[in-house]
Scaffold this motif. Structure first.
Motif, PDB file in Angstrom:
ATOM      1  N   TYR A   1      13.256  13.869   8.382  1.00  0.00           N
ATOM      2  CA  TYR A   1      11.973  14.299   7.814  1.00  0.00           C
ATOM      3  C   TYR A   1      10.840  13.369   8.263  1.00  0.00           C
ATOM      4  O   TYR A   1       9.746  13.822   8.571  1.00  0.00           O
ATOM      5  N   ASN A   2      11.102  12.079   8.285  1.00  0.00           N
ATOM      6  CA  ASN A   2      10.073  11.111   8.680  1.00  0.00           C
ATOM      7  C   ASN A   2       9.634  11.286  10.130  1.00  0.00           C
ATOM      8  O   ASN A   2       8.485  11.028  10.453  1.00  0.00           O
ATOM      9  N   ARG A   3      10.529  11.705  10.988  1.00  0.00           N
ATOM     10  CA  ARG A   3      10.203  11.888  12.411  1.00  0.00           C
ATOM     11  C   ARG A   3       9.523  13.221  12.678  1.00  0.00           C
ATOM     12  O   ARG A   3       8.795  13.364  13.664  1.00  0.00           O
ATOM     13  N   ALA A   4       9.752  14.186  11.803  1.00  0.00           N
ATOM     14  CA  ALA A   4       9.245  15.536  12.034  1.00  0.00           C
ATOM     15  C   ALA A   4       7.740  15.617  11.810  1.00  0.00           C
ATOM     16  O   ALA A   4       7.175  14.895  10.990  1.00  0.00           O
ATOM     17  N   LYS A   5       7.121  16.510  12.538  1.00  0.00           N
ATOM     18  CA  LYS A   5       5.694  16.775  12.388  1.00  0.00           C
ATOM     19  C   LYS A   5       5.450  18.153  11.792  1.00  0.00           C
ATOM     20  O   LYS A   5       4.462  18.387  11.128  1.00  0.00           O
ATOM     21  N   ILE A   6       6.365  19.071  12.086  1.00  0.00           N
ATOM     22  CA  ILE A   6       6.238  20.464  11.657  1.00  0.00           C
ATOM     23  C   ILE A   6       7.557  20.891  11.010  1.00  0.00           C
ATOM     24  O   ILE A   6       8.632  20.540  11.489  1.00  0.00           O
ATOM     25  N   PHE A   7       7.445  21.675   9.949  1.00  0.00           N
ATOM     26  CA  PHE A   7       8.620  22.269   9.321  1.00  0.00           C
ATOM     27  C   PHE A   7       8.478  23.782   9.422  1.00  0.00           C
ATOM     28  O   PHE A   7       7.461  24.336   9.001  1.00  0.00           O
ATOM     29  N   CYS A   8       9.469  24.449  10.006  1.00  0.00           N
ATOM     30  CA  CYS A   8       9.431  25.906  10.155  1.00  0.00           C
ATOM     31  C   CYS A   8      10.497  26.546   9.283  1.00  0.00           C
ATOM     32  O   CYS A   8      11.652  26.121   9.296  1.00  0.00           O
ATOM     33  N   LEU A   9      10.091  27.568   8.556  1.00  0.00           N
ATOM     34  CA  LEU A   9      11.018  28.343   7.739  1.00  0.00           C
ATOM     35  C   LEU A   9      10.840  29.805   8.125  1.00  0.00           C
ATOM     36  O   LEU A   9       9.779  30.379   7.875  1.00  0.00           O
ATOM     37  N   THR A  10      11.850  30.373   8.750  1.00  0.00           N
ATOM     38  CA  THR A  10      11.739  31.753   9.229  1.00  0.00           C
ATOM     39  C   THR A  10      12.530  32.740   8.369  1.00  0.00           C
ATOM     40  O   THR A  10      12.788  33.864   8.794  1.00  0.00           O
ATOM     41  N   SER A  11      12.853  32.340   7.166  1.00  0.00           N
ATOM     42  CA  SER A  11      13.673  33.188   6.289  1.00  0.00           C
ATOM     43  C   SER A  11      13.033  34.531   5.986  1.00  0.00           C
ATOM     44  O   SER A  11      11.816  34.648   5.894  1.00  0.00           O
ATOM     45  N   ARG A  12      13.901  35.520   5.816  1.00  0.00           N
ATOM     46  CA  ARG A  12      13.442  36.843   5.389  1.00  0.00           C
ATOM     47  C   ARG A  12      13.145  36.823   3.895  1.00  0.00           C
ATOM     48  O   ARG A  12      12.279  37.536   3.402  1.00  0.00           O
ATOM     49  N   TYR A  13      13.883  36.002   3.157  1.00  0.00           N
ATOM     50  CA  TYR A  13      13.653  35.814   1.719  1.00  0.00           C
ATOM     51  C   TYR A  13      14.241  34.465   1.325  1.00  0.00           C
ATOM     52  O   TYR A  13      15.144  33.946   1.971  1.00  0.00           O
ATOM     53  N   GLU A  14      13.690  33.886   0.294  1.00  0.00           N
ATOM     54  CA  GLU A  14      14.149  32.612  -0.256  1.00  0.00           C
ATOM     55  C   GLU A  14      13.865  32.628  -1.747  1.00  0.00           C
ATOM     56  O   GLU A  14      13.035  33.391  -2.219  1.00  0.00           O
ATOM     57  N   SER A  15      14.509  31.721  -2.455  1.00  0.00           N
ATOM     58  CA  SER A  15      14.121  31.493  -3.843  1.00  0.00           C
ATOM     59  C   SER A  15      12.944  30.527  -3.790  1.00  0.00           C
ATOM     60  O   SER A  15      12.049  30.693  -2.972  1.00  0.00           O
ATOM     61  N   PHE A  16      12.949  29.493  -4.566  1.00  0.00           N
ATOM     62  CA  PHE A  16      11.837  28.550  -4.578  1.00  0.00           C
ATOM     63  C   PHE A  16      11.695  27.799  -3.261  1.00  0.00           C
ATOM     64  O   PHE A  16      10.606  27.632  -2.755  1.00  0.00           O
ATOM     65  N   GLY A  17      12.785  27.344  -2.694  1.00  0.00           N
ATOM     66  CA  GLY A  17      12.729  26.652  -1.407  1.00  0.00           C
ATOM     67  C   GLY A  17      12.505  25.156  -1.545  1.00  0.00           C
ATOM     68  O   GLY A  17      11.451  24.642  -1.165  1.00  0.00           O
TER      69      GLY A  17
END
Length: 168
Positions: free
Chosen positions: A68-84
């Motif tokens: 997480y510390n190294r990442a710059k972008i977080f992508c979530l391509t889910s069709r559906y999720e609960s809270f996440g």
């Protein structure tokens, strides 16, 4: 690799990204046996095995925190999720959040400064390309992303709940 996670959209977007410098995509989470064949096919078609890395599930909290510390972008391509919960985790590290229009997307992405809601692989690729070409956008957004993530801290939630109960 499940229907819910819509990883195919992510792989399609990866084919359309103009990869820069040392940018990489780390795909975290379990992978179905059926989807492993799609990964092999994706690598054969694209030669992106050094850019798109499937690392499986991470159970060690310190290792996950380092990622997480190294990442710059977080992508979530889910069709559906609960809270996440992963959405909150990513934003608590200041990551710019790109998501499909899941039920809670507007909660996590109240404005385009902290993230972007996309509907297609083309939109996803275009947003990633924009951010790679303009890293100052993420730098400028970082403080606002962290402020936005504060509302999901347990201490903040408990304070709000306490004030609410005191008013009753």
């Amino acid at each position: 690799g499940t229907f819910q996670k819509n990883t195919e959209m992510l792989l399609t977007a990866c084919k359309r990204i103009c990869w820069r410098d040392d940018w990489k995509l780390y795909v975290v989470g379990p992978c179905t046996e059926e989807f492993k064949e799609k990964i092999v096919e994706f690598y054969r078609e694209t030669n992106l095995q050094d850019r798109v890395v499937f690392i499986g599930s991470i159970y060690d909290k310190r290792e996950l925190s380092r990622l997480y510390n190294r990442a710059k972008i977080f992508c979530l391509t889910s069709r559906y999720e609960s809270f996440g919960i992963v959405c909150v985790e990513a934003q608590s590290y200041g990551e710019y959040f790109i998501s499909t229009p899941i039920v809670t997307a507007n909660d996590f992405i109240p404005n385009e400064k902290v993230g972007k809601i996309v509907n297609t692989a083309d939109e996803l690729a275009m947003q990633v390309n924009t951010l790679m070409d303009n890293p100052h956008l993420m730098e400028e957004a970082y403080p606002e992303i962290l402020r936005h993530a504060q509302q999901y801290r347990w201490s903040t939630i408990c304070e709000k709940l306490n004030r609410f109960l005191q008013e009753r």
